[in-house]
Design a protein around this motif. Structure first.
Motif: not given
Length: 191
Positions: A43, A45-46
């Motif tokens: 991911n 965003r992580d």
């Protein structure tokens, strides 16, 4: 890539299991600033170092990455990152895949093809999901995630209160984390 006016910014990512980033760093050569992280990368965003790098780069900079899979695990995410960098006037260089570099007509063409493939892939997946659900409903076997009993919800609350991670609690009561969250917040959670 000689046309950039700004800094050369390197980005490396290794998974938690593959701890050695030295090969990627060596492949990048001299860079003005290096962003490095040890996360799976699924991911975008992580990944705090990726987000920091995206905030750091300025017009005229060049981001150098060993290969596209170090930057993104999916074609869709890769294209989104390329677009984000392009909007800032930042070029992207892949050491192992120069045909995808954004400062060449060939690279722009290849990335356009990649974007089209990613879009087709998403549409195909949605279509297959809808067909699969329709067939399962027709056979009478389509069911949503299982509802938790009030006993399971009470057990989950007790475990969470003692500090057990929600992912562990979800496995223990036999459901996904999303189902657990819904049960904890939903109307049947009070029972």
């Amino acid at each position: 890539m000689n046309g950039h006016k700004g800094q050369v910014v390197g980005y490396v990512r290794v998974s938690a299991v593959d701890q050695n980033e030295a090969r990627q760093v060596a492949a990048l050569g001299d860079v003005d600033r290096l962003f490095s992280e040890k996360v799976s990368g699924k991911n975008v965003r992580d990944r705090p170092q990726l987000q920091e790098m995206l905030a750091y780069v300025r017009e005229g900079d060049l981001v150098r990455v060993k290969s596209p899979d170090r930057l993104s695990r999916s074609a869709g995410d890769l294209i989104a990152l390329v677009e984000q960098l392009k909007a800032k006037g930042v070029e992207l260089e892949f050491v192992d895949n120069p045909s995808l570099n954004t400062d060449t007509p060939q690279g722009a063409f290849m990335l356009t093809i990649l974007a089209a493939v990613a879009q087709l892939e998403r549409a195909t997946i949605r279509e297959r999901q809808a067909e699969g659900i329709a067939l399962a409903k027709a056979r009478g076997v389509y069911k949503r995630e299982p509802r938790l009993t009030s006993e399971q919800v009470a057990q989950a609350r007790d475990l969470i209160a003692t500090g057990v991670p929600k992912s562990v609690v979800a496995r223990k009561v036999g459901c996904s984390r999303q189902t657990l969250y819904r049960a904890m917040a939903g109307p049947c959670a009070s029972g």
